[in-house]
Structure formats: structure tokens, C-alpha cells
Design a protein around this motif. Structure first.
Motif, PDB file in Angstrom:
ATOM      1  N   ASN A   1       0.779  -1.245   0.000  1.00 54.60           N
ATOM      2  CA  ASN A   1       0.000   0.000   0.000  1.00 54.60           C
ATOM      3  C   ASN A   1       0.811   1.296   0.000  1.00 54.60           C
TER       4      ASN A   1
ATOM      5  N   LYS B   1       4.107   4.145  -3.630  1.00 54.62           N
ATOM      6  CA  LYS B   1       3.680   5.546  -3.624  1.00 54.62           C
ATOM      7  C   LYS B   1       4.777   6.449  -3.064  1.00 54.62           C
TER       8      LYS B   1
ATOM      9  N   SER C   1      -4.651  17.104  -3.647  1.00 55.66           N
ATOM     10  CA  SER C   1      -4.698  15.916  -2.787  1.00 55.66           C
ATOM     11  C   SER C   1      -3.679  15.917  -1.666  1.00 55.66           C
TER      12      SER C   1
ATOM     13  N   ARG D   1      -1.689  12.152   0.468  1.00 55.63           N
ATOM     14  CA  ARG D   1      -2.770  11.190   0.226  1.00 55.63           C
ATOM     15  C   ARG D   1      -2.235   9.946  -0.466  1.00 55.63           C
ATOM     16  N   LEU D   2      -2.569   8.776   0.100  1.00 57.12           N
ATOM     17  CA  LEU D   2      -2.217   7.505  -0.526  1.00 57.12           C
ATOM     18  C   LEU D   2      -3.419   6.894  -1.225  1.00 57.12           C
ATOM     19  N   THR D   3      -4.562   6.899  -0.528  1.00 55.75           N
ATOM     20  CA  THR D   3      -5.824   6.420  -1.084  1.00 55.75           C
ATOM     21  C   THR D   3      -6.908   7.384  -0.607  1.00 55.75           C
ATOM     22  N   GLY D   4      -8.182   7.031  -0.828  1.00 47.53           N
ATOM     23  CA  GLY D   4      -9.276   7.878  -0.360  1.00 47.53           C
ATOM     24  C   GLY D   4      -9.158   8.210   1.116  1.00 47.53           C
ATOM     25  N   LYS D   5      -8.737   7.237   1.928  1.00 48.18           N
ATOM     26  CA  LYS D   5      -8.619   7.472   3.367  1.00 48.18           C
ATOM     27  C   LYS D   5      -7.171   7.580   3.859  1.00 48.18           C
ATOM     28  N   GLN D   6      -6.301   6.761   3.349  1.00 49.84           N
ATOM     29  CA  GLN D   6      -4.944   6.677   3.892  1.00 49.84           C
ATOM     30  C   GLN D   6      -4.116   7.921   3.613  1.00 49.84           C
ATOM     31  N   ARG D   7      -3.386   8.357   4.639  1.00 55.49           N
ATOM     32  CA  ARG D   7      -2.492   9.514   4.522  1.00 55.49           C
ATOM     33  C   ARG D   7      -1.143   9.194   5.177  1.00 55.49           C
TER      34      ARG D   7
ATOM     35  N   THR E   1     -13.510  10.610   1.863  1.00 62.58           N
ATOM     36  CA  THR E   1     -12.112  10.978   2.130  1.00 62.58           C
ATOM     37  C   THR E   1     -11.832  10.837   3.603  1.00 62.58           C
TER      38      THR E   1
END
Length: 144
Positions: free
Chosen positions: A57, A61, A77, A109-115, A144
Motif C-alpha cells: 500500500n 507511492k 490531494s 494522500r495515498l488512497t481515499g482514506k490513507q495519509r 475521504t
């Protein structure tokens, strides 16, 4: 005793321009990761992620971020977030880690939720937290 005659001043031969030395913009520098300030024990500490999850994950990135300049990264983002805007437990954790001298942190931002959260210093990003549920600075936007 002889009397000294003062020297006559001459007008300068041309106009001099005042110049200032600007420090190079960090916006055009590529991101460089640093891990010396990483939180490995707190609520958003890196102890909360397994190695396979990290590799699946996050790793790619992070490598992608290294190929970009800060001006390419920061925008829609990815943001610089004032510490006063993050939740109180995160502000308290910064105090515990002795990073409460920071005025803002970078949220990537990595995904919609992950930071990923980091302390930015020039072109360097001192990795701090992994926020899998977008808890540190919740967004009012859906998904988000």
C-alpha cells in the motif's frame, strides 16, 4: 604645522543596483524522505502496519513521490496543514514527541482514506505518521 586640505569626493561613475541573494526555492526540489522523526509507538505509529501491507500500500507511492518536486506534489490531494487544524490527540502526540515547535505538517494522500504525515524542512519530508483512516485531519467531503 601644515594645514590639511580635505579631499574632494567624486561622484560614482555609474548607478549601483541593490541586489539580494534569494535562497533557492524548495518548491523546485524533489522530495527526500527522512525517518529520524518517525513515530513508531503512537496511535498512528508505524508499528501498526505489517510489512506486507507497507509494501503493498505504501512503498510504491513513496517511491513515486521521490520523483516529483514539491510544486508537483502540493495541491489538491496533498497539503500543508496547520497544526492547529489537526485533532487534539495528534497535537498532544506532537508535544510528546517534542515536535510541538512545528506550525504545519504535510499530509500526503495515498488512497481515499490513507495519509502519510510528515514534517517538511526544505526539500526533506521527515516521515511521522501513517493515518490509515484519515483521522488526524478529517475531511467533511464524502469518501475521504
Amino acid at each position: 604645522m601644515s594645514r590639511k586640505n580635505p579631499r574632494r569626493e567624486r561622484a560614482p561613475k555609474g548607478r549601483k543596483k541593490a541586489t539580494s541573494v534569494r535562497s533557492p526555492s524548495t518548491q523546485n526540489k524533489q522530495l527526500v524522505w527522512k525517518v529520524s522523526k518517525i513515530d513508531d509507538k503512537g496511535q498512528w505509529g508505524w508499528n501498526n502496519i505489517s510489512c506486507p501491507d507497507f509494501l503493498r500500500n505504501i512503498w510504491d507511492k513513496m517511491r513515486n513521490f521521490e520523483t516529483m518536486t514539491w510544486s508537483q506534489i502540493l495541491g489538491r490531494s496533498h497539503h500543508m496543514i496547520p497544526v492547529s487544524d489537526i485533532i487534539k490527540p495528534a497535537q498532544e502526540r506532537l508535544r510528546e514527541l517534542k515536535h510541538d515547535d512545528q506550525e504545519e505538517l504535510v499530509s500526503l494522500r495515498l488512497t481515499g482514506k490513507q495519509r502519510l504525515w510528515a514534517i517538511r524542512s526544505g526539500g526533506e519530508a521527515f516521515l511521522l505518521w501513517w493515518d490509515p483512516n484519515h483521522e488526524i485531519c478529517p475531511s467533511p467531503k464524502k469518501h475521504t
